[in-house]
Design a protein around this motif. Structure first.
Motif, PDB file in Angstrom:
ATOM      1  N   CYS A   1       0.825  -1.213   0.000  1.00  0.00           N
ATOM      2  CA  CYS A   1       0.000   0.000   0.000  1.00  0.00           C
ATOM      3  C   CYS A   1       0.859   1.263   0.000  1.00  0.00           C
ATOM      4  CB  CYS A   1      -0.901  -0.004   1.240  1.00  0.00           C
ATOM      5  SG  CYS A   1      -0.086  -0.632   2.730  1.00  0.00           S
ATOM      6  N   CYS A   2       2.052   1.191   0.597  1.00  0.00           N
ATOM      7  CA  CYS A   2       2.861   2.395   0.840  1.00  0.00           C
ATOM      8  C   CYS A   2       4.257   2.357   0.230  1.00  0.00           C
ATOM      9  CB  CYS A   2       3.028   2.609   2.347  1.00  0.00           C
ATOM     10  SG  CYS A   2       1.483   2.982   3.189  1.00  0.00           S
TER      11      CYS A   2
ATOM     12  N   CYS B   1       1.050  -2.854   8.186  1.00  0.00           N
ATOM     13  CA  CYS B   1       1.948  -1.964   7.434  1.00  0.00           C
ATOM     14  C   CYS B   1       2.493  -0.893   8.382  1.00  0.00           C
ATOM     15  CB  CYS B   1       1.214  -1.310   6.276  1.00  0.00           C
ATOM     16  SG  CYS B   1       2.195  -0.012   5.475  1.00  0.00           S
TER      17      CYS B   1
ATOM     18  N   CYS C   1       1.466   2.788   7.336  1.00  0.00           N
ATOM     19  CA  CYS C   1       0.052   3.148   7.499  1.00  0.00           C
ATOM     20  C   CYS C   1      -0.290   3.483   8.949  1.00  0.00           C
ATOM     21  CB  CYS C   1      -0.851   1.977   7.096  1.00  0.00           C
ATOM     22  SG  CYS C   1      -1.090   1.752   5.337  1.00  0.00           S
TER      23      CYS C   1
END
Ligand SMILES: [Zn+2]
Length: 277
Positions: free
Chosen positions: A187-188, A246, A249
């Motif tokens: 996601c990051c 994560c 996040c």
């Protein structure tokens, strides 16, 4: 069993994560710290484990004491490594207890993975986005922990760590339990094409490498790549537990170098238990 959170220790407000299946497989303690329960201030608040990031050393030593004690390990006996984003593992014996415990200068230089078959020696490595990989061979028994960012994964730190366990302790990868801890997720973790090329050249996980592409940027799944490296080295897929947290996040829970640059570190710690007399 997935990774589990533990909190509510009598002496501190610490919260830590444990790989439940690995811990259940034999006489081993393993834990990954969070930000919660320490004495560090400001950017390092609060449970910073890293001595090399600009925090007050006395605060870090107190944080390590709290975390390792809560995890069932003796803080003065811990061993730390310098961590240079390389691929070299280092075998640890009882005579090396305390290396890097109270000052960064005495940490084991130039290595990114630690392994031991000595009971009562907590192996520790430090993280803010890179992937912590825990290994436990219940048959010898022996343990290891590795620091795996994209450079370490591409150059073979996981393969080398399992090879060192085999060389020193006759570990068979098929016997091992492995746990992949909290790290920056797909996601990051946006990277440039040079990272994708390096991962591709290393022959690991081409289809999991570039999950999405916008302009020249790619996102890669470091924990997923670590899992592929473990499987490629002979660890059974069913013996690997993967955290899906994560670090980038979850600001309140984890330090993240990608997110904050100057910040603290979480610790991964693993130790063979001393058997009762
Ligand atoms: Zn994320």
């Amino acid at each position: 069993m997935p990774w589990q959170e533990f909190a509510g220790f009598p002496e501190s407000d610490i919260a830590m994560l444990r790989p439940a299946s690995l811990c259940a497989a034999g006489p081993v303690q393993a834990a990954f710290s969070t930000r919660r329960g320490g004495v560090s201030q400001g950017r390092y608040a609060s449970l910073n484990m890293g001595l090399h990031v600009g925090d007050r050393p006395e605060d870090v030593v107190e944080n390590r004491r709290r975390f390792l004690s809560a995890a069932g390990m003796e803080p003065a006996h811990m061993v730390a490594a310098e961590q240079v984003h390389g691929d070299i593992p280092c075998p640890v014996d009882a005579g090396m207890r305390g290396r890097g415990a109270f000052d960064a200068a005495s940490a084991l230089p130039g290595v990114d993975a630690l392994l031991t078959d000595a009971p009562g020696v907590p192996l520790t490595l430090y993280f803010a986005d890179c992937v912590p990989v825990f290994l436990f061979d219940p048959c010898r028994p022996a343990v290891a922990v590795a620091h795996a960012g994209w450079k370490g994964l591409a150059s073979g730190v996981i393969r080398n760590t399992l090879a060192a366990m085999r060389r020193h302790y006759h570990t068979q990868p098929a016997d091992c339990r492995a746990a992949v801890g909290p790290a920056i997720g797909p996601c990051c973790y946006e990277v440039g094409p040079e990272v994708v090329t390096a991962i591709g050249n290393a022959g690991i996980g081409s289809e999991e490498t570039a999950l999405s592409q916008k302009r020249e940027k790619h996102r890669i799944d470091l924990p997923g790549l670590a899992r592929l490296c473990l499987v490629a080295s002979g660890v059974p897929e069913g013996s690997i537990e993967l955290s899906h947290d994560c670090t980038a996040c979850r600001r309140e829970r984890f330090y993240s170098f990608r997110r904050d640059r100057t910040t603290g570190r979480m610790a991964a710690a693993v130790m063979l238990e001393i058997s009762a007399p």
